[in-house]
Design an enzyme around this catalytic site. Structure first.
Site, PDB file in Angstrom:
ATOM      1  N   HIS A  96      91.378  28.105  54.771  1.00 12.42           N
ATOM      2  CA  HIS A  96      92.497  27.432  55.442  1.00 12.42           C
ATOM      3  C   HIS A  96      93.695  27.337  54.491  1.00 12.42           C
ATOM      4  O   HIS A  96      94.832  27.652  54.876  1.00 12.42           O
ATOM      5  CB  HIS A  96      92.021  26.038  55.895  1.00 12.42           C
ATOM      6  CG  HIS A  96      93.066  25.182  56.523  1.00 12.42           C
ATOM      7  ND1 HIS A  96      92.979  24.727  57.824  1.00 12.42           N
ATOM      8  CD2 HIS A  96      94.232  24.666  56.042  1.00 12.42           C
ATOM      9  CE1 HIS A  96      94.042  23.989  58.097  1.00 12.42           C
ATOM     10  NE2 HIS A  96      94.811  23.917  57.038  1.00 12.42           N
ATOM     11  N   GLU A  97      93.452  26.920  53.247  1.00 12.95           N
ATOM     12  CA  GLU A  97      94.562  26.721  52.306  1.00 12.95           C
ATOM     13  C   GLU A  97      95.161  28.052  51.857  1.00 12.95           C
ATOM     14  O   GLU A  97      96.377  28.174  51.705  1.00 12.95           O
ATOM     15  CB  GLU A  97      94.115  25.893  51.098  1.00 12.95           C
ATOM     16  CG  GLU A  97      93.584  24.503  51.423  1.00 12.95           C
ATOM     17  CD  GLU A  97      94.476  23.673  52.332  1.00 12.95           C
ATOM     18  OE1 GLU A  97      95.707  23.859  52.310  1.00 12.95           O
ATOM     19  OE2 GLU A  97      93.941  22.846  53.093  1.00 12.95           O
TER      20      GLU A  97
ATOM     21  N   GLY B 265      92.580  19.296  51.575  1.00  8.84           N
ATOM     22  CA  GLY B 265      93.204  20.412  50.883  1.00  8.84           C
ATOM     23  C   GLY B 265      94.690  20.392  51.157  1.00  8.84           C
ATOM     24  O   GLY B 265      95.140  19.783  52.137  1.00  8.84           O
TER      25      GLY B 265
ATOM     26  N   GLN C 254     103.263  23.663  52.048  1.00  8.86           N
ATOM     27  CA  GLN C 254     103.283  22.445  52.872  1.00  8.86           C
ATOM     28  C   GLN C 254     104.190  21.365  52.293  1.00  8.86           C
ATOM     29  O   GLN C 254     104.592  20.448  53.002  1.00  8.86           O
ATOM     30  CB  GLN C 254     101.863  21.871  53.024  1.00  8.86           C
ATOM     31  CG  GLN C 254     100.954  22.753  53.851  1.00  8.86           C
ATOM     32  CD  GLN C 254      99.588  22.115  54.005  1.00  8.86           C
ATOM     33  OE1 GLN C 254      98.740  22.248  53.141  1.00  8.86           O
ATOM     34  NE2 GLN C 254      99.379  21.394  55.087  1.00  8.86           N
TER      35      GLN C 254
ATOM     36  N   HIS D 114      97.570  29.289  54.285  1.00 11.40           N
ATOM     37  CA  HIS D 114      98.900  28.662  54.162  1.00 11.40           C
ATOM     38  C   HIS D 114      99.800  29.465  53.214  1.00 11.40           C
ATOM     39  O   HIS D 114     101.013  29.533  53.420  1.00 11.40           O
ATOM     40  CB  HIS D 114      98.780  27.242  53.599  1.00 11.40           C
ATOM     41  CG  HIS D 114      98.533  26.182  54.631  1.00 11.40           C
ATOM     42  ND1 HIS D 114      99.409  25.937  55.677  1.00 11.40           N
ATOM     43  CD2 HIS D 114      97.532  25.273  54.759  1.00 11.40           C
ATOM     44  CE1 HIS D 114      98.927  24.923  56.400  1.00 11.40           C
ATOM     45  NE2 HIS D 114      97.798  24.506  55.873  1.00 11.40           N
TER      46      HIS D 114
ATOM     47  N   CYS E 128      95.035  19.945  60.279  1.00  7.86           N
ATOM     48  CA  CYS E 128      95.948  20.304  59.202  1.00  7.86           C
ATOM     49  C   CYS E 128      97.004  19.216  59.071  1.00  7.86           C
ATOM     50  O   CYS E 128      97.499  18.723  60.095  1.00  7.86           O
ATOM     51  CB  CYS E 128      96.604  21.641  59.525  1.00  7.86           C
ATOM     52  SG  CYS E 128      97.792  22.177  58.292  1.00  7.86           S
ATOM     53  N   LEU E 129      97.352  18.860  57.855  1.00  8.10           N
ATOM     54  CA  LEU E 129      98.382  17.831  57.653  1.00  8.10           C
ATOM     55  C   LEU E 129      99.735  18.287  58.205  1.00  8.10           C
ATOM     56  O   LEU E 129     100.595  17.463  58.476  1.00  8.10           O
ATOM     57  CB  LEU E 129      98.522  17.500  56.157  1.00  8.10           C
ATOM     58  CG  LEU E 129      97.276  16.898  55.484  1.00  8.10           C
ATOM     59  CD1 LEU E 129      97.518  16.714  53.999  1.00  8.10           C
ATOM     60  CD2 LEU E 129      96.885  15.572  56.135  1.00  8.10           C
TER      61      LEU E 129
HETATM   62 NI    NI Z   1      96.557  22.944  56.548  1.00 10.26          NI
END
Ligand code: NI
Length: 171
Positions: free
Chosen positions: A135-136, A46, A51, A139, A93-94
């Site tokens: 999670h997304e 995701g 991000q 963000h 997480c990226l």
């Molecule tokens: Ni993330």
């Protein structure tokens, strides 16, 4: 399409509340395509617009059942309208390099959103898909997964990431 640069904590772009999308124009469509490509390139499941430094309420998620990285869906202005149950599982997480932790999430969520054509949609997701969506969507409100942890674990991860960022900046 292009692969975008993914911001890493403590980048300020990750802290802000993202703005709702008012118009589904070609810029947003290009952003979605780029985010899809960026997510696959990074082997993520995701990705949220903040991000990649864009303050707008857009997320892309892979479709876990398909188990291949060639299909994704985009959700514009997504909102959790109901949540039930509890589920604890590991997340990463990226934007947090290799740090992973067990995070408590709702087991099932109902989300409303606009799809890429601007149609109002609703979906009910469970388990992994529910986790990815929570999670997304976090963000979009400037919340990273480790902010859902106890303060001891949270501070540990934050301090390590800050140190890593300093080291990287000094290179
Ligand atoms: Ni993330």
């Amino acid at each position: 399409m292009s692969v975008l640069y993914v911001r890493v904590y403590p980048d300020p772009a990750l802290k802000n509340k993202a703005k709702p999308v008012e118009q589904l124009d070609s810029n947003i469509k290009k952003l979605i395509a780029d985010m899809g490509e960026t997510m696959f390139a990074a082997q993520g499941v995701g990705l949220a617009a903040p991000q990649v430094g864009e303050s707008c309420r857009v997320i892309v998620v892979c479709i876990p059942e398909k188990k291949d990285f060639s299909s994704y869906m985009a959700l514009i202005n997504p909102e959790i309208i109901s949540a039930e149950g509890e589920d604890i599982a590991e997340e990463g997480c990226l934007s947090a390099r290799d740090y992973r932790a067990q995070v408590m999430r709702a087991q099932k969520v109902k989300v409303c959103y606009l799809d890429e054509t601007g149609s109002k949609c609703e979906l009910i997701a469970q388990d992994l898909m529910a986790r990815i969506l929570q999670h997304e969507i976090d963000h979009l409100d400037g919340i990273l997964f480790f902010e859902r942890l106890s303060s001891i674990k949270r501070n540990l991860i934050k301090n390590r990431l800050r140190k890593l960022a300093k080291t990287a900046a000094g290179d």
